[in-house]
Scaffold this active site. Structure first.
Site, PDB file in Angstrom:
ATOM      1  N   ASN A 123     -16.405 -12.037  12.651  1.00 15.92           N
ATOM      2  CA  ASN A 123     -15.202 -11.246  12.400  1.00 15.92           C
ATOM      3  C   ASN A 123     -14.699 -10.809  13.762  1.00 15.92           C
ATOM      4  O   ASN A 123     -15.469 -10.366  14.604  1.00 15.92           O
ATOM      5  CB  ASN A 123     -15.548 -10.026  11.539  1.00 15.92           C
ATOM      6  CG  ASN A 123     -14.329  -9.134  11.318  1.00 15.92           C
ATOM      7  OD1 ASN A 123     -13.198  -9.577  11.501  1.00 15.92           O
ATOM      8  ND2 ASN A 123     -14.566  -7.890  10.935  1.00 15.92           N
ATOM      9  N   GLY A 124     -13.395 -10.990  14.013  1.00 10.70           N
ATOM     10  CA  GLY A 124     -12.834 -10.514  15.277  1.00 10.70           C
ATOM     11  C   GLY A 124     -12.209 -11.643  16.071  1.00 10.70           C
ATOM     12  O   GLY A 124     -11.886 -12.698  15.535  1.00 10.70           O
ATOM     13  N   TRP A 148     -10.002 -13.801   7.176  1.00 11.22           N
ATOM     14  CA  TRP A 148      -8.593 -13.496   7.403  1.00 11.22           C
ATOM     15  C   TRP A 148      -8.271 -14.181   8.724  1.00 11.22           C
ATOM     16  O   TRP A 148      -8.763 -13.788   9.787  1.00 11.22           O
ATOM     17  CB  TRP A 148      -8.347 -11.992   7.497  1.00 11.22           C
ATOM     18  CG  TRP A 148      -6.898 -11.644   7.512  1.00 11.22           C
ATOM     19  CD1 TRP A 148      -6.053 -11.549   6.439  1.00 11.22           C
ATOM     20  CD2 TRP A 148      -6.088 -11.361   8.655  1.00 11.22           C
ATOM     21  NE1 TRP A 148      -4.788 -11.212   6.837  1.00 11.22           N
ATOM     22  CE2 TRP A 148      -4.774 -11.098   8.197  1.00 11.22           C
ATOM     23  CE3 TRP A 148      -6.330 -11.304  10.017  1.00 11.22           C
ATOM     24  CZ2 TRP A 148      -3.713 -10.779   9.051  1.00 11.22           C
ATOM     25  CZ3 TRP A 148      -5.296 -10.974  10.874  1.00 11.22           C
ATOM     26  CH2 TRP A 148      -4.002 -10.726  10.388  1.00 11.22           C
ATOM     27  N   GLU A 197       6.842   5.593   3.079  1.00 12.84           N
ATOM     28  CA  GLU A 197       5.655   5.094   2.376  1.00 12.84           C
ATOM     29  C   GLU A 197       6.059   4.285   1.148  1.00 12.84           C
ATOM     30  O   GLU A 197       5.499   3.230   0.870  1.00 12.84           O
ATOM     31  CB  GLU A 197       4.759   6.266   1.989  1.00 12.84           C
ATOM     32  CG  GLU A 197       3.549   5.913   1.147  1.00 12.84           C
ATOM     33  CD  GLU A 197       2.579   4.936   1.829  1.00 12.84           C
ATOM     34  OE1 GLU A 197       2.738   4.650   3.026  1.00 12.84           O
ATOM     35  OE2 GLU A 197       1.690   4.423   1.124  1.00 12.84           O
ATOM     36  N   LYS A 241      -7.485  -5.527   4.123  1.00 14.17           N
ATOM     37  CA  LYS A 241      -7.677  -4.094   3.910  1.00 14.17           C
ATOM     38  C   LYS A 241      -7.867  -3.356   5.220  1.00 14.17           C
ATOM     39  O   LYS A 241      -7.439  -2.235   5.383  1.00 14.17           O
ATOM     40  CB  LYS A 241      -8.893  -3.846   3.018  1.00 14.17           C
ATOM     41  CG  LYS A 241      -9.145  -2.386   2.695  1.00 14.17           C
ATOM     42  CD  LYS A 241      -7.997  -1.763   1.909  1.00 14.17           C
ATOM     43  CE  LYS A 241      -8.250  -0.313   1.577  1.00 14.17           C
ATOM     44  NZ  LYS A 241      -7.038   0.318   1.001  1.00 14.17           N
ATOM     45  N   ARG A 290     -11.293  -7.793   2.256  1.00 14.74           N
ATOM     46  CA  ARG A 290     -11.144  -7.752   3.718  1.00 14.74           C
ATOM     47  C   ARG A 290     -10.484  -9.013   4.258  1.00 14.74           C
ATOM     48  O   ARG A 290     -10.164  -9.101   5.444  1.00 14.74           O
ATOM     49  CB  ARG A 290     -12.505  -7.554   4.384  1.00 14.74           C
ATOM     50  CG  ARG A 290     -13.241  -6.293   3.972  1.00 14.74           C
ATOM     51  CD  ARG A 290     -14.598  -6.218   4.624  1.00 14.74           C
ATOM     52  NE  ARG A 290     -14.462  -6.165   6.069  1.00 14.74           N
ATOM     53  CZ  ARG A 290     -14.329  -5.030   6.752  1.00 14.74           C
ATOM     54  NH1 ARG A 290     -14.316  -3.888   6.098  1.00 14.74           N
ATOM     55  NH2 ARG A 290     -14.198  -5.015   8.044  1.00 14.74           N
ATOM     56  N   HIS A 321      24.778   6.440   9.308  1.00 13.31           N
ATOM     57  CA  HIS A 321      24.890   5.962  10.702  1.00 13.31           C
ATOM     58  C   HIS A 321      24.545   4.497  10.816  1.00 13.31           C
ATOM     59  O   HIS A 321      23.961   4.052  11.799  1.00 13.31           O
ATOM     60  CB  HIS A 321      23.968   6.802  11.600  1.00 13.31           C
ATOM     61  CG  HIS A 321      24.302   8.253  11.618  1.00 13.31           C
ATOM     62  ND1 HIS A 321      25.434   8.750  12.242  1.00 13.31           N
ATOM     63  CD2 HIS A 321      23.707   9.308  11.016  1.00 13.31           C
ATOM     64  CE1 HIS A 321      25.483  10.057  12.063  1.00 13.31           C
ATOM     65  NE2 HIS A 321      24.450  10.434  11.321  1.00 13.31           N
ATOM     66  N   CYS A 330     -12.284  -9.659   8.271  1.00 14.11           N
ATOM     67  CA  CYS A 330     -13.058 -10.643   7.495  1.00 14.11           C
ATOM     68  C   CYS A 330     -14.216  -9.895   6.858  1.00 14.11           C
ATOM     69  O   CYS A 330     -14.589  -8.821   7.277  1.00 14.11           O
ATOM     70  CB  CYS A 330     -13.625 -11.735   8.407  1.00 14.11           C
ATOM     71  SG  CYS A 330     -12.377 -12.588   9.344  1.00 14.11           S
ATOM     72  N   GLU A 360       4.701  -4.443   0.955  1.00 12.89           N
ATOM     73  CA  GLU A 360       3.383  -5.100   1.017  1.00 12.89           C
ATOM     74  C   GLU A 360       2.938  -5.595  -0.354  1.00 12.89           C
ATOM     75  O   GLU A 360       2.131  -6.519  -0.428  1.00 12.89           O
ATOM     76  CB  GLU A 360       2.340  -4.174   1.631  1.00 12.89           C
ATOM     77  CG  GLU A 360       2.051  -2.900   0.885  1.00 12.89           C
ATOM     78  CD  GLU A 360       0.938  -2.096   1.557  1.00 12.89           C
ATOM     79  OE1 GLU A 360       0.097  -2.669   2.265  1.00 12.89           O
ATOM     80  OE2 GLU A 360       0.903  -0.873   1.373  1.00 12.89           O
ATOM     81  N   LYS A 404       5.018   0.338   0.597  1.00 15.81           N
ATOM     82  CA  LYS A 404       4.331  -0.125  -0.616  1.00 15.81           C
ATOM     83  C   LYS A 404       5.073  -1.293  -1.259  1.00 15.81           C
ATOM     84  O   LYS A 404       4.480  -2.278  -1.664  1.00 15.81           O
ATOM     85  CB  LYS A 404       4.209   1.038  -1.599  1.00 15.81           C
ATOM     86  CG  LYS A 404       3.107   2.033  -1.240  1.00 15.81           C
ATOM     87  CD  LYS A 404       1.762   1.448  -1.532  1.00 15.81           C
ATOM     88  CE  LYS A 404       0.587   2.100  -0.831  1.00 15.81           C
ATOM     89  NZ  LYS A 404       0.608   2.050   0.610  1.00 15.81           N
TER      90      LYS A 404
HETATM   91  C1  AGP Z   1      -1.473   0.645   3.453  1.00  9.58           C
HETATM   92  O1  AGP Z   1      -1.064   0.391   2.114  1.00  9.58           O
HETATM   93  C2  AGP Z   1      -1.624  -0.616   4.231  1.00  9.58           C
HETATM   94  N1  AGP Z   1      -2.598  -1.439   3.632  1.00  9.58           N
HETATM   95  C3  AGP Z   1      -1.816  -0.406   5.716  1.00  9.58           C
HETATM   96  O2  AGP Z   1      -0.583   0.012   6.216  1.00  9.58           O
HETATM   97  C4  AGP Z   1      -2.891   0.603   6.170  1.00  9.58           C
HETATM   98  O3  AGP Z   1      -2.486   1.916   5.864  1.00  9.58           O
HETATM   99  C5  AGP Z   1      -3.033   0.491   7.692  1.00  9.58           C
HETATM  100  O4  AGP Z   1      -3.457  -0.819   8.012  1.00  9.58           O
HETATM  101  C6  AGP Z   1      -4.005   1.502   8.295  1.00  9.58           C
HETATM  102  O5  AGP Z   1      -5.292   1.271   7.798  1.00  9.58           O
HETATM  103  P1  AGP Z   1      -6.409   2.398   8.062  1.00  9.58           P
HETATM  104  O6  AGP Z   1      -5.965   3.642   7.359  1.00  9.58           O
HETATM  105  O7  AGP Z   1      -7.669   1.832   7.485  1.00  9.58           O
HETATM  106  O8  AGP Z   1      -6.491   2.606   9.546  1.00  9.58           O
END
Ligand code: AGP
Length: 614
Positions: free
Chosen positions: A101-102, A75, A487, A609, A27, A510, A2, A494, A491
């Site tokens: 937050n948390g 969030w 990766e 984020k 966030r 496999h 958050c 997400e 991408k």
């Molecule tokens: C990456 O595109 C994602 N948003 C997510 O996987 C991110 O890499 C992951 O949450 C780790 O975040 P950090 O690097 O801030 O620890």
């Protein structure tokens, strides 16, 4: 997860807090809210489910004068993203406002007690219990009338991770904040002071910041800030200068932060490499604060991270094992400590985290330190919790990354892992000085090569628009192409919500090859490599079953192209460094997929984020 802002000063607090929330919206954006202390001593609260724009509309129609306010973008963890669950939360008397937050893990027990004592709960959130506890302990008992003491006593009773920012209508010159495990930073102004989840909340007003450590309570007043531990003992601490410029935190003419951050990657790599070479062309990494003897005493390496940072870690494994001949295990941070790994003083644990606040990674760091391992944080955020709880921190210098989908921070992480690998090899003598210099020269050429690849992206954008309705996309790679396949798939998941999966190319036969249907797009990361012949076999296997093959190939290398429906070219470089180039078309592909689908490239659904809950 958050975004939180608190302000006490002489400016219109609503504007200051709303501006801070706009910077923090990445966030979390399930709901947003503000509480302003009006000149006549009323706590005026407005909040709304959905994005910050919804709150903006609301408050622009509601006069909220005052020079003290707290604000929140959410969030959701406990309770659906509704108006009633939106922060700030108030107590029964509407005299206390809390943003959080948390997760408060013992909130149910606290709720039971509060309800037995007559408090009426008006939301499904864990946060609200804090408002009622403040109501109780500020009005009677040993902390009556002392808001900081009240907050300290409550923090001692809370379990879990939290950042709390609290105001009380009877305190016109005081906002109190507290943190455990999650990010909170103080902004120090002239006649005004701030708290925020990160510095972007207040750098438009001040660049002087101060970190807040574990279980500390912050008293924010116009005239100054006081930080204590939970016993009320003041703690000393230094302020630091935030060198991010506000422009860097703005979009700079791009439609989305992610597109801007993709284009910032040459500079991110250049800055991450910068200042790490001695006159003699060899590496110096003072940040590691490890003696050469410590480095030579390392017998095993673990890399812990999540998401894209985990993929950077996989690439770090190839580099460190190749250059240092040290065994490297790369672990999902959320799994690491539960398998009780064998760690000790002979172990280097590298925690990779852009935000430096990811709860899974932070807990892995704590576990490793508890096992006496040496912990190095590789992070993009100065003063972050992970950097402060590690033995040492190596910063990736990618600048503020706002888009939820990480790009420049990832490429900077990969660069940093190569630098760490070369440094370890240099100190341990597994690579001689000339080899280290040669690899650093190769790395120093990458920013220009990255810039070159970014000029070739129009065919990738066109391809994304063509493929945008594909229900499934597969990514294949061998060796260092495999983490890039992972990766690329992440991408696309997400950003475009597509069922995408990455595989080692050799693994496709496999089982996963059963996923191939006529027209299934298969992206093959195929830069010039010794394993090319085997990769060609894999491409032929999927093509024979109707796959649409999109091949990333090195300029001039036509070994794979006869089997490609689409060829995307990258310049030649050492094979270990190709991930810094092959990652680029995949970033652009996923961003353009999302844009073609009309999705929010910067703030994909369900994500945030920084994932600061486990
Ligand atoms: C990456 O595109 C994602 N948003 C997510 O996987 C991110 O890499 C992951 O949450 C780790 O975040 P950090 O690097 O801030 O620890």
């Amino acid at each position: 997860m958050c975004g939180i802002v608190g302000y006490v000063g002489d400016q219109p607090a609503l504007e200051v807090v709303m501006q801070g929330l706009r910077r923090l919206e990445y966030r979390g954006y399930d709901s947003a809210g503000v509480a302003v202390l009006s000149p006549d001593g009323q706590l005026v609260r407005e909040r709304k489910a959905g994005k910050l724009a919804n709150l903006d509309k609301l408050v622009s129609a509601t006069p909220m004068p005052g020079t003290l306010a707290i604000g929140h973008t959410r969030w959701a963890t406990h309770g659906a993203p509704t108006d009633a669950n939106a922060h700030p939360h108030l107590d029964c008397t509407n005299e206390v406002a809390v943003v959080h937050n948390g997760t408060i893990e013992n909130y149910e027990v606290l709720v039971d007690g509060l309800e037995r004592r007559g408090h009426v709960r008006r939301s499904e959130t864990d946060t609200e219990v804090v408002a009622h506890l403040v109501e109780e302990r500020f009005s009677a008992g040993p902390t009556a009338g002392d808001l900081p003491a009240t907050v300290r006593s409550i923090c001692r009773d809370l379990e879990g991770s939290f950042v709390l920012v609290i105001s009380h209508r009877s305190e016109p010159d005081l906002v109190v904040a507290a943190r455990r495990n999650l990010p909170l930073v103080v902004g120090l102004g002239e006649g005004e002071n701030f708290v925020g989840s990160d510095v972007t909340a207040f750098i438009a007003h001040t660049r002087r910041a101060r970190a807040v450590d574990q279980d500390q309570v912050v008293e924010v007043r116009r005239g100054g800030v006081r930080i204590t531990d939970l016993d009320g003992v003041e703690v000393a601490g230094e302020s630091y200068h935030v060198d991010w410029d506000t422009a860097a935190a703005e979009k700079g003419g791009y439609d989305f932060f992610m597109l801007k951050e993709i284009d910032e990657q040459p500079q991110a790599v250049r800055d991450t490499l910068g200042g790490r070479l001695r006159e003699d062309g060899l590496l110096h990494l003072d940040e590691l604060s490890m003696s050469d003897e410590d480095v030579r005493g390392i017998e095993q390496v673990f890399i812990v991270a999540c998401g894209s940072s985990y993929h950077s870690g996989l690439l770090g494994k190839y580099a460190i094992e190749r250059w240092c001949r040290l065994p490297v295990q790369v672990e999902m941070a959320s799994e690491f400590r539960y398998r009780d790994p064998v760690l000790g003083r002979n172990t280097l644990v590298i925690a990779i985290s852009q935000s430096g606040e990811t709860a899974d990674t932070l807990e892995a760091v704590r576990h490793a330190r508890g096992q006496k391992a040496w912990v190095l944080a590789v992070t993009n955020t100065l003063g972050s919790t992970i950097s402060r709880e590690s033995d040492a921190a190596l910063y990736t210098r990618a600048g503020p990354e706002v888009a939820v989908a990480s790009t420049k921070a990832v490429i900077a992480q990969i660069t940093a892992m190569y630098v760490v690998g070369l440094y370890l090899a240099q100190v341990r003598g597994t690579r001689d000085a000339d080899e280290v210099r040669s690899h650093m020269r190769d790395l120093s050429e990458l920013p220009d090569l990255i810039a070159e690849v970014l000029t070739r992206m129009e065919p990738v954008r066109a391809l994304a628009r063509e493929l945008k309705d594909s229900p499934r996309v597969l990514f294949l790679g061998r060796h260092v192409g495999y983490p890039i396949a992972l990766e690329g798939a992440l991408k696309l998941k997400e950003l475009a919500y597509v069922s995408a999966e990455g595989f080692p190319a050799g693994e496709i036969k496999h089982g996963p090859i059963a996923l191939i249907e006529p027209g299934t797009p298969v992206v093959v990361i195929a830069p010039r490599h010794a394993l090319q012949a085997k990769l060609i076999n894999n491409v032929q296997e999927v093509r024979a079953r109707g796959a649409r093959t999109i091949v990333i190939a090195t300029d001039g290398d036509d070994s794979v192209t006869p089997y490609a429906d689409v060829v995307l070219r990258i310049p030649d470089t050492k094979s270990l460094l190709t991930p810094l180039l092959t990652i680029l078309p995949l970033q652009v592909l996923s961003a353009e997929f999302a844009r073609a689908l009309g999705l929010d490239v910067d703030q994909p659904r369900n994500l945030a984020k920084s994932v600061t809950v486990e």
